[in-house]
Motif scaffolding. Sequence first.
Motif, PDB file in Angstrom:
ATOM      1  N   GLU A 331       9.721  82.807  13.533  1.00 57.03           N
ATOM      2  CA  GLU A 331       8.823  83.619  14.321  1.00 57.03           C
ATOM      3  C   GLU A 331       8.052  82.745  15.544  1.00 57.03           C
ATOM      4  O   GLU A 331       8.119  82.865  16.386  1.00 57.03           O
ATOM      5  N   ARG A 332       7.297  81.740  14.895  1.00 60.00           N
ATOM      6  CA  ARG A 332       6.597  80.869  15.600  1.00 60.00           C
ATOM      7  C   ARG A 332       7.426  80.227  16.646  1.00 60.00           C
ATOM      8  O   ARG A 332       7.044  79.779  17.700  1.00 60.00           O
ATOM      9  N   GLN A 333       8.734  79.492  16.194  1.00 57.65           N
ATOM     10  CA  GLN A 333       9.304  78.877  17.057  1.00 57.65           C
ATOM     11  C   GLN A 333      10.314  79.508  18.026  1.00 57.65           C
ATOM     12  O   GLN A 333      11.026  78.886  18.987  1.00 57.65           O
ATOM     13  N   SER A 334      10.302  80.835  18.049  1.00 61.34           N
ATOM     14  CA  SER A 334      11.450  81.503  18.666  1.00 61.34           C
ATOM     15  C   SER A 334      11.079  81.567  20.175  1.00 61.34           C
ATOM     16  O   SER A 334      12.197  81.346  21.203  1.00 61.34           O
ATOM     17  N   GLU A 335       9.991  81.617  20.681  1.00 57.30           N
ATOM     18  CA  GLU A 335       9.635  81.558  22.063  1.00 57.30           C
ATOM     19  C   GLU A 335       9.898  80.346  22.706  1.00 57.30           C
ATOM     20  O   GLU A 335      10.543  80.180  23.889  1.00 57.30           O
ATOM     21  N   ALA A 336       9.662  79.127  21.858  1.00 58.84           N
ATOM     22  CA  ALA A 336       9.714  78.010  22.600  1.00 58.84           C
ATOM     23  C   ALA A 336      11.597  77.730  22.404  1.00 58.84           C
ATOM     24  O   ALA A 336      12.030  76.966  23.426  1.00 58.84           O
ATOM     25  N   ARG A 338      13.656  79.922  22.994  1.00 57.39           N
ATOM     26  CA  ARG A 338      14.133  80.725  24.095  1.00 57.39           C
ATOM     27  C   ARG A 338      13.928  80.054  25.438  1.00 57.39           C
ATOM     28  O   ARG A 338      14.870  80.176  26.462  1.00 57.39           O
ATOM     29  N   LEU A 339      12.854  79.587  25.680  1.00 57.03           N
ATOM     30  CA  LEU A 339      12.436  78.623  26.777  1.00 57.03           C
ATOM     31  C   LEU A 339      13.383  77.485  27.057  1.00 57.03           C
ATOM     32  O   LEU A 339      13.940  77.087  28.094  1.00 57.03           O
TER      33      LEU A 339
END
Length: 478
Positions: A331-336, A338-339
Amino acid sequence: MRLRVLGILGTLLLAIVAIASAMLLQSVSRDATADLQLNRISALNRFVQLATHADLNSDMSLLQLEMDTYSDLYGEGLLINLGQRQLVSGSIDPQDPEVAQAVRNAELNLGLLQLPPIDPFSDATALLSQPFGNSAQVLGSVTMQVKLETARTKVLEKSSVLWLMVISLGAALLLLADRLTSWVLRPVHRLNDAVNDIAQHQAPVHLEEQGPPELRQLSRSLSRMAQTMAESLEQQQRLIAETSHQLRNPVAALRLRVDLLKMRLGEQADPAGVHAVESELERVETLLDGVMRLASAEHRLTEQRAGDALPDAAVRGQQIDVGQMLAEEVERQSEAARLLGNQLVLDASATSEPEAIAWCNGFDLQQMLAELVENAFKYAPGSSIVMGLELHQRTIGIHIQDHGPGMSAAELENAADRFWRAEQVRHRQGTGLGLAIVDRLARVNAGGLTLESSPGQGLKATISLPRHTKESEIHDES
């Protein structure tokens, strides 16, 4: 080593005992032979005198009686040749080749007055022969068949006593050699254990001074060396930590000055130049942060080794729900992800395991997962990254699999070394400390890091940690 030394000493002692036994046996045999020979020559001379004074025409019954009496008493045969007459008593056989040869030699005035050395393991008899007559001719001879059985028995008795004494002495010498060997080798074994302990724990040791003076001096030297080495390692770790900490202030000051410079220059600032400076500052900060974390992990690992630490409750730290920790990291690393174009996936079985509880420090596990995920982002861009776990009887394996270029077998051997980077990725930003930090933190928590890869098939990093089960709770309480 003690057995080898005792084997050599035992062989030497056995050779000495054998030589000494042989010499003593010969000495006993010579003494017994000399005594018997002296006694029998005296008896032989007596019969020579009797035969010399005998009249050829007189009755020889008295001489025969003397011979029979002697043979009955000693069990030995006598043969007297007097002219054409021959007197025999006992078991001597005049037709025996040896007896006949002795008689012929006596006729030639060649006496046989020497007994062979007594062999205690033989049943043969011996012959003595002496001619008699006047200065002009040989008138006759006396031949005696000497029985050696009694002398052999005495030789065996004396030899047995001597053998017992020699064997006892050999056993005493071997026992003394064992004591001396233990006295010399015990400090050597202690030194060997101390060296292994120093190599394993990297901690100073104090050796008890034992053994010969040379080994006592060696023990003192080794103790001083271990103390010096421990102090040197501690100074190195302190230097790294203090240097990294002290460098943070000038780096922070440089970043502040760059920000102020950007504000003053405004539109006149060179964006490319400023970005390059900021990138280098960020790289230095990342490097300092990595060095600090690595130094901290290695220091903790050294302290555990020095204390001969085991994965007990004090080292295990906390009971961590690994499945929940993996879910939080995804959950914490999902945005990184995706980018960066990566797809971070959590294996469904990771959250469904009811007993995925590990003994470890929670903050350490979070650092290890973050390092491995960032490593996968960096070297496997645009690929899917799968996080999962495997349960074993005593351990839990947490694996992170990327689908990047992977590593060769030679590269895997060096991947956890400090500041090591593969040749094909050295142009990318990085410090070469990520896997080293994960490896040290895993070992601090009584686990380990394993890497598996084939070129073109991605890298699989697995963290092994002690597993918490009901059986382990019972074991800890006992």
